[in-house]
Design a protein around this motif. Structure first.
Motif, PDB file in Angstrom:
ATOM      1  N   LYS A  37      59.066  94.903  15.189  1.00 16.97           N
ATOM      2  CA  LYS A  37      59.648  94.140  15.678  1.00 16.97           C
ATOM      3  C   LYS A  37      60.092  92.582  14.935  1.00 16.97           C
ATOM      4  O   LYS A  37      58.459  91.764  14.727  1.00 16.97           O
ATOM      5  CB  LYS A  37      59.482  93.587  17.365  1.00 16.97           C
ATOM      6  N   ASP A  38      60.658  92.034  14.674  1.00 19.37           N
ATOM      7  CA  ASP A  38      60.834  90.626  14.432  1.00 19.37           C
ATOM      8  C   ASP A  38      60.620  89.475  15.096  1.00 19.37           C
ATOM      9  O   ASP A  38      61.336  88.584  15.627  1.00 19.37           O
ATOM     10  CB  ASP A  38      62.334  90.615  13.923  1.00 19.37           C
ATOM     11  N   PRO A  45      53.624  96.478  25.342  1.00 23.64           N
ATOM     12  CA  PRO A  45      53.409  97.998  24.828  1.00 23.64           C
ATOM     13  C   PRO A  45      53.659  99.243  25.723  1.00 23.64           C
ATOM     14  O   PRO A  45      53.663 100.054  25.074  1.00 23.64           O
ATOM     15  CB  PRO A  45      51.641  98.098  24.666  1.00 23.64           C
ATOM     16  N   GLY A  46      54.559  99.102  27.186  1.00 22.12           N
ATOM     17  CA  GLY A  46      55.062  99.977  27.607  1.00 22.12           C
ATOM     18  C   GLY A  46      54.038 101.252  28.102  1.00 22.12           C
ATOM     19  O   GLY A  46      53.981 102.197  28.197  1.00 22.12           O
ATOM     20  N   GLY A  47      52.779 100.419  28.843  1.00 21.26           N
ATOM     21  CA  GLY A  47      51.741 100.803  29.177  1.00 21.26           C
ATOM     22  C   GLY A  47      50.382 100.453  28.537  1.00 21.26           C
ATOM     23  O   GLY A  47      50.374 100.037  27.134  1.00 21.26           O
ATOM     24  N   LEU A  55      48.505  93.058  20.271  1.00 18.22           N
ATOM     25  CA  LEU A  55      49.160  92.580  18.116  1.00 18.22           C
ATOM     26  C   LEU A  55      50.320  91.854  18.653  1.00 18.22           C
ATOM     27  O   LEU A  55      51.538  92.285  19.207  1.00 18.22           O
ATOM     28  CB  LEU A  55      48.986  93.624  17.092  1.00 18.22           C
ATOM     29  N   THR A  56      50.768  90.474  17.795  1.00 15.45           N
ATOM     30  CA  THR A  56      52.253  90.531  17.708  1.00 15.45           C
ATOM     31  C   THR A  56      53.369  91.357  17.305  1.00 15.45           C
ATOM     32  O   THR A  56      52.780  92.254  16.597  1.00 15.45           O
ATOM     33  CB  THR A  56      52.402  88.883  16.982  1.00 15.45           C
ATOM     34  N   GLY A  57      54.354  91.065  17.577  1.00 13.31           N
ATOM     35  CA  GLY A  57      55.529  92.521  17.485  1.00 13.31           C
ATOM     36  C   GLY A  57      56.145  92.436  15.599  1.00 13.31           C
ATOM     37  O   GLY A  57      55.683  93.940  15.395  1.00 13.31           O
ATOM     38  N   ASN A  62      48.646 100.469  14.122  1.00 14.66           N
ATOM     39  CA  ASN A  62      48.883 101.992  13.616  1.00 14.66           C
ATOM     40  C   ASN A  62      48.662 103.077  14.937  1.00 14.66           C
ATOM     41  O   ASN A  62      48.628 103.448  14.778  1.00 14.66           O
ATOM     42  CB  ASN A  62      47.613 102.326  12.712  1.00 14.66           C
ATOM     43  N   PRO A  63      47.166 102.268  15.574  1.00 12.99           N
ATOM     44  CA  PRO A  63      46.281 103.030  16.214  1.00 12.99           C
ATOM     45  C   PRO A  63      47.610 103.839  17.448  1.00 12.99           C
ATOM     46  O   PRO A  63      47.628 104.747  17.809  1.00 12.99           O
ATOM     47  CB  PRO A  63      45.135 103.339  17.036  1.00 12.99           C
ATOM     48  N   ASN A  64      47.874 103.048  18.079  1.00  9.48           N
ATOM     49  CA  ASN A  64      48.993 102.414  19.521  1.00  9.48           C
ATOM     50  C   ASN A  64      49.820 103.735  18.630  1.00  9.48           C
ATOM     51  O   ASN A  64      50.543 104.010  19.392  1.00  9.48           O
ATOM     52  CB  ASN A  64      48.634 101.337  19.976  1.00  9.48           C
ATOM     53  N   TRP A  65      50.469 102.751  18.009  1.00  9.83           N
ATOM     54  CA  TRP A  65      51.705 103.781  17.544  1.00  9.83           C
ATOM     55  C   TRP A  65      51.577 105.359  17.705  1.00  9.83           C
ATOM     56  O   TRP A  65      52.366 105.958  17.939  1.00  9.83           O
ATOM     57  CB  TRP A  65      52.726 103.278  16.485  1.00  9.83           C
ATOM     58  N   THR A  66      50.901 105.733  16.347  1.00  8.47           N
ATOM     59  CA  THR A  66      50.722 107.188  16.248  1.00  8.47           C
ATOM     60  C   THR A  66      49.747 108.029  17.444  1.00  8.47           C
ATOM     61  O   THR A  66      50.204 108.769  17.229  1.00  8.47           O
ATOM     62  CB  THR A  66      49.227 107.288  14.843  1.00  8.47           C
TER      63      THR A  66
END
Length: 300
Positions: A37-38, A45-47, A55-57, A62-66
């Protein structure tokens, strides 16, 4: 937002249709997180993440998103198989961006005829960001509902805010859009009415942060046996109390959490256990809300 404080012993008997004793809703949350996000602030983080640190937006995590994407690619399909094998319909909640970015998941639930509840536009975006800007909150809700109608072919009936982070105005805004229930409030085991400024009441159908796979597995560290024990204990106690006045049980589920292979047995064992009871009402939130709007005067 206003609702009357009516403690449980001061209510009349609540009855479900057909003499059912306990209404059970197992919720699959269809959630989507933007990779970046900008913004230079830490985005919600939604949990809890599977890898610690924030980390900033604008920084791709990578690990949390995947890890979360695993739920969309794999975990949710494993859950679909379990619900179909048990013959039990889940109630699904859906971020608008989930429908835009992961349409196959949503289409599957639509084709099965399962309930789908609007669940904000995107999981990282909280309505509390707009608590002092009602028009901005209204715009998020309306855009979420627009995408919902376009992608499901249905009219929405209720609302669940991302991470339950509603504002005091949220129930007023969803009432203005013609919705009839909210899942944001955690304070009961029965539905009740929330008053709105339009005069049209909204039915509160409580969600849960306690009997929720995030809490049970991620925060409490339970394994499959422990998770099943929590689900069963919640069911048994509410079922016992429901002998005098009906109760509602919700279990919140996330595909990237309980959809992991080593946790799935907690879900399948609970489905097998609860299906043994003939007086359980496997229902939808919309059915509960519509029933309650017709019969609440006999309850509170």
């Amino acid at each position: 937002m206003h609702y009357d404080f009516v403690p449980l012993p001061h209510r009349k008997r609540l009855e479900w249709p057909g003499g059912k004793r306990l209404a059970v809703i197992l919720t699959i949350n269809f959630e989507y997180w933007d990779p970046v996000k900008d913004t230079d602030r830490v985005i919600y983080p939604g949990g809890p993440g599977i890898v610690g640190g924030t980390l900033t937006g604008r920084t791709y995590d990578n690990p949390n998103w995947t890890w979360r994407e695993y739920g969309q690619r794999v975990g949710v399909w494993r859950m679909f198989d379990a619900f179909e094998a048990a013959g039990v319909p889940p109630s699904c909640t859906m971020n608008a961006k989930m429908a835009l970015e992961r349409r196959q998941v949503v289409d599957y639930a639509v084709e099965k005829g399962w309930e789908i509840v609007p669940h904000n536009y995107e999981q990282n975006e909280l309505l509390t960001d707009y608590q002092d800007d009602e028009e901005a909150e209204r715009a998020v809700i309306r855009e979420t509902l627009r995408v919902y109608r376009e992608t499901t072919g249905r009219d929405p009936k209720g609302w669940l805010s991302s991470s339950l982070r509603c504002t005091p105005a949220t129930v007023d805004l969803i009432a203005e859009e013609g919705l009839i229930f909210t899942c944001d409030l955690l304070n009961d085991d029965q539905p009740y009415l929330v008053q709105t400024r339009s005069g049209t009441p909204i039915v509160s159908i409580p969600y849960t942060s306690e009997v929720n796979d995030f809490t049970v597995f991620m925060r409490q560290g339970k394994d499959a046996d422990g998770g099943f024990a929590v689900f069963r204990e919640q069911f048994d106690w509410l079922y016992r109390e429901a002998a005098t006045s009906a109760r509602h049980l919700c279990i919140g589920l996330h595909p990237h959490v309980i959809g992991q292979p080593f946790r799935m047995r907690a879900l399948t064992q609970f489905l097998d256990y609860a299906r043994q009871f003939d007086d359980v009402w496997w229902t939808t939130r919309a059915e509960i809300a519509e029933w309650y709007l017709q019969h609440h005067a006999a309850h509170i």
